[in-house]
Write a protein that holds these residues in place. Structure first.
Motif, PDB file in Angstrom:
ATOM      1  N   ALA A   8       0.875  -1.196   0.028  1.00  0.00           N
ATOM      2  CA  ALA A   8       0.051  -0.093  -0.084  1.00  0.00           C
ATOM      3  C   ALA A   8       0.771   1.303   0.096  1.00  0.00           C
ATOM      4  CB  ALA A   8      -0.900   0.023   1.377  1.00  0.00           C
ATOM      5  N   ALA A   9       1.999   1.076   0.496  1.00  0.00           N
ATOM      6  CA  ALA A   9       2.964   2.276   0.450  1.00  0.00           C
ATOM      7  C   ALA A   9       3.532   2.789  -0.758  1.00  0.00           C
ATOM      8  CB  ALA A   9       4.101   1.983   1.500  1.00  0.00           C
ATOM      9  N   ALA A  10       3.362   1.912  -1.497  1.00  0.00           N
ATOM     10  CA  ALA A  10       3.644   2.401  -3.052  1.00  0.00           C
ATOM     11  C   ALA A  10       2.652   3.525  -3.591  1.00  0.00           C
ATOM     12  CB  ALA A  10       3.862   1.274  -3.727  1.00  0.00           C
ATOM     13  N   GLY A  11       1.719   3.618  -3.166  1.00  0.00           N
ATOM     14  CA  GLY A  11       0.814   4.503  -3.607  1.00  0.00           C
ATOM     15  C   GLY A  11       1.157   5.924  -3.071  1.00  0.00           C
ATOM     16  N   ALA A  12       1.733   5.939  -1.941  1.00  0.00           N
ATOM     17  CA  ALA A  12       2.298   7.259  -1.382  1.00  0.00           C
ATOM     18  C   ALA A  12       3.799   7.548  -2.149  1.00  0.00           C
ATOM     19  CB  ALA A  12       2.587   7.307   0.188  1.00  0.00           C
ATOM     20  N   ALA A  17       6.727  10.930  -6.151  1.00  0.00           N
ATOM     21  CA  ALA A  17       7.730  10.892  -7.330  1.00  0.00           C
ATOM     22  C   ALA A  17       7.051  11.784  -8.265  1.00  0.00           C
ATOM     23  CB  ALA A  17       7.869   9.387  -7.568  1.00  0.00           C
ATOM     24  N   GLY A  18       5.912  11.642  -8.588  1.00  0.00           N
ATOM     25  CA  GLY A  18       5.222  12.563  -9.391  1.00  0.00           C
ATOM     26  C   GLY A  18       5.436  13.995  -9.153  1.00  0.00           C
ATOM     27  N   ILE A  19       5.416  14.341  -7.943  1.00  0.00           N
ATOM     28  CA  ILE A  19       5.399  15.998  -7.528  1.00  0.00           C
ATOM     29  C   ILE A  19       7.058  16.133  -7.618  1.00  0.00           C
ATOM     30  CG2 ILE A  19       5.326  17.293  -5.577  1.00  0.00           C
ATOM     31  CD1 ILE A  19       2.599  15.882  -4.720  1.00  0.00           C
ATOM     32  N   SER A 245       1.947  13.549 -14.035  1.00  0.00           N
ATOM     33  CA  SER A 245       3.323  13.309 -13.915  1.00  0.00           C
ATOM     34  C   SER A 245       3.509  11.883 -12.966  1.00  0.00           C
ATOM     35  CB  SER A 245       4.103  14.333 -13.235  1.00  0.00           C
ATOM     36  OG  SER A 245       4.332  15.384 -14.040  1.00  0.00           O
ATOM     37  N   SER A 246       2.639  11.807 -12.132  1.00  0.00           N
ATOM     38  CA  SER A 246       2.622  10.609 -11.242  1.00  0.00           C
ATOM     39  C   SER A 246       2.054   9.671 -12.015  1.00  0.00           C
ATOM     40  CB  SER A 246       1.966  10.861  -9.767  1.00  0.00           C
ATOM     41  OG  SER A 246       0.446  10.821 -10.198  1.00  0.00           O
ATOM     42  N   LEU A 247       1.570   9.429 -13.107  1.00  0.00           N
ATOM     43  CA  LEU A 247       0.990   8.337 -13.784  1.00  0.00           C
ATOM     44  C   LEU A 247       2.131   7.403 -14.210  1.00  0.00           C
ATOM     45  CD1 LEU A 247      -1.961   9.872 -16.108  1.00  0.00           C
ATOM     46  CD2 LEU A 247      -2.067   8.839 -14.002  1.00  0.00           C
ATOM     47  N   TRP A 248       3.271   8.065 -14.853  1.00  0.00           N
ATOM     48  CA  TRP A 248       4.261   7.399 -14.976  1.00  0.00           C
ATOM     49  C   TRP A 248       4.917   6.560 -14.098  1.00  0.00           C
ATOM     50  CZ3 TRP A 248       7.219   5.257 -18.397  1.00  0.00           C
ATOM     51  CH2 TRP A 248       8.534   4.733 -18.127  1.00  0.00           C
ATOM     52  N   PHE A 249       4.901   6.913 -12.685  1.00  0.00           N
ATOM     53  CA  PHE A 249       5.321   6.144 -11.778  1.00  0.00           C
ATOM     54  C   PHE A 249       4.555   4.738 -11.154  1.00  0.00           C
ATOM     55  CE2 PHE A 249       7.601  10.202 -11.430  1.00  0.00           C
ATOM     56  CZ  PHE A 249       8.910   9.709 -11.619  1.00  0.00           C
ATOM     57  N   THR A 250       3.191   4.958 -11.397  1.00  0.00           N
ATOM     58  CA  THR A 250       2.354   3.949 -11.203  1.00  0.00           C
ATOM     59  C   THR A 250       2.682   2.781 -12.156  1.00  0.00           C
ATOM     60  OG1 THR A 250       0.305   4.507 -12.614  1.00  0.00           O
ATOM     61  CG2 THR A 250       0.584   5.685 -10.431  1.00  0.00           C
ATOM     62  N   PHE A 251       2.898   3.215 -13.253  1.00  0.00           N
ATOM     63  CA  PHE A 251       3.251   2.274 -14.525  1.00  0.00           C
ATOM     64  C   PHE A 251       4.548   1.546 -14.002  1.00  0.00           C
ATOM     65  CE2 PHE A 251       5.168   1.331 -18.660  1.00  0.00           C
ATOM     66  CZ  PHE A 251       4.302   0.246 -19.008  1.00  0.00           C
ATOM     67  N   LEU A 252       5.595   2.436 -13.922  1.00  0.00           N
ATOM     68  CA  LEU A 252       6.870   1.989 -13.653  1.00  0.00           C
ATOM     69  C   LEU A 252       6.969   0.960 -12.591  1.00  0.00           C
ATOM     70  CD1 LEU A 252       9.619   2.672 -14.656  1.00  0.00           C
ATOM     71  CD2 LEU A 252      10.140   4.328 -12.944  1.00  0.00           C
ATOM     72  N   GLY A 253       6.018   1.040 -11.336  1.00  0.00           N
ATOM     73  CA  GLY A 253       6.005   0.307 -10.146  1.00  0.00           C
ATOM     74  C   GLY A 253       5.292  -0.842 -10.377  1.00  0.00           C
ATOM     75  N   SER A 254       4.417  -0.958 -11.264  1.00  0.00           N
ATOM     76  CA  SER A 254       3.523  -1.948 -11.447  1.00  0.00           C
ATOM     77  C   SER A 254       4.043  -3.105 -12.526  1.00  0.00           C
ATOM     78  CB  SER A 254       2.126  -1.545 -12.036  1.00  0.00           C
ATOM     79  OG  SER A 254       1.347  -0.719 -10.890  1.00  0.00           O
ATOM     80  N   PHE A 255       4.716  -2.746 -13.191  1.00  0.00           N
ATOM     81  CA  PHE A 255       5.352  -3.559 -14.320  1.00  0.00           C
ATOM     82  C   PHE A 255       6.741  -3.658 -14.458  1.00  0.00           C
ATOM     83  CE2 PHE A 255       0.871  -2.730 -15.620  1.00  0.00           C
ATOM     84  CZ  PHE A 255       0.373  -3.827 -16.067  1.00  0.00           C
TER      85      PHE A 255
END
Length: 268
Positions: A8-12, A17-19, A245-255
């Motif tokens: 769950a902490a990955a969400g934070a 990272a986006g900011i 900007s944070s969208l990239w990091f959700t992708f990078l973290g999930s795949f």
């Protein structure tokens, strides 16, 4: 390519990272977000088909914003042309991306169409920009409120399907249909992280908005309240640019790519 199941902490972490990356290249990323909105707005004004074409382009332009964040995170300056990067890999790749866009447009139109059955099209007209914005009269109309909530609930599965789909097509060469499936699976498997991610962005948006409103109320007269409200628009744009900007990091973290490097050329 393999799916990462994150805590769950990955969400934070994604939000931070986006900011952080946004403030590395704030002018460039804000300018690209303006280009994103302006391009869609210009296309949308074309009679009859403009709104549909704009929806079709949303996934491709979202990839452009994600790639801009990728460049900024790597220390590079994202140039304006990066917004159209999804169309730079050849006809087959562009066609696949447009198929994702077509699926997205169809899904959104279905959601808006259902809402029109409830309130006679008020929400649909507001959504496409031809029926004005939110007003006190509309917010007091139970049919409009019902349509608003129904559309919001129906859009949730659409959001799951298209959260990662454009990026999967662009960076991993996944077919459009499979990308929708993999996107849903990835978001659901990392639901806790996305819950934290969504709550943080909601809290940040509401908190900054309320703080700005309090400052404006204390520093402006009642006759200037309309002007003060308009002054909040730049802040809203900055928050939206940070979110993208944070969208990239959700992708990078999930795949995670099999060879530890993102695939730049799609497989066919």
């Amino acid at each position: 390519m393999k799916l990462n199941v994150v805590p769950a902490a990955a969400g934070a972490q994604w939000v931070r990272a986006g900011i952080r990356t946004f403030f590395r290249r704030p002018i460039a990323l804000t300018g690209l977000f303006f280009m994103f909105m302006a391009a869609l707005s210009l296309v949308a004004i074309v009679p009859v088909i403009g709104g549909i074409v704009a929806l079709v382009l949303v996934p491709a332009f979202t990839v452009g914003l994600m790639d801009a964040t990728r460049a900024a995170d790597a220390g590079r300056f994202p140039l304006p042309g990066i917004l159209f990067v999804a169309f730079h890999k050849g006809k087959a790749h562009a066609r696949a991306m447009l198929w994702v866009g077509a699926f997205y447009a169809l899904a959104v139109l279905c959601v808006v169409g259902v809402s029109a059955l409830i309130d006679g099209g008020q929400f649909a007209q507001m959504y496409v920009g031809g029926g004005g914005g939110l007003s006190a009269e509309r917010m007091e109309d139970p049919r409009f409120l019902t349509a608003l909530w129904v559309a919001t609930l129906l859009y949730l599965p659409v959001s799951l399907a298209f959260w990662y789909a454009p990026a999967l097509v662009h960076w991993y060469g996944v077919t459009p249909a499979k990308s929708l499936f993999f996107s849903v699976v990835a978001v659901l498997r990392n639901a806790r992280a996305f819950l934290v991610y969504g709550l943080l962005w909601t809290a940040l948006s509401l908190g900054v908005g309320l703080l700005m409103m309090l400052v404006l109320l204390m520093t402006t007269s009642s006759s200037d309240i309309g002007l003060a409200t308009m002054a909040m628009f730049p802040l809203s744009v900055l928050l939206a640019a940070m979110f993208f900007s944070s969208l990239w990091f959700t992708f990078l973290g999930s795949f995670q790519p099999d060879d530890d490097a993102l695939i730049d050329t799609p497989t066919t």
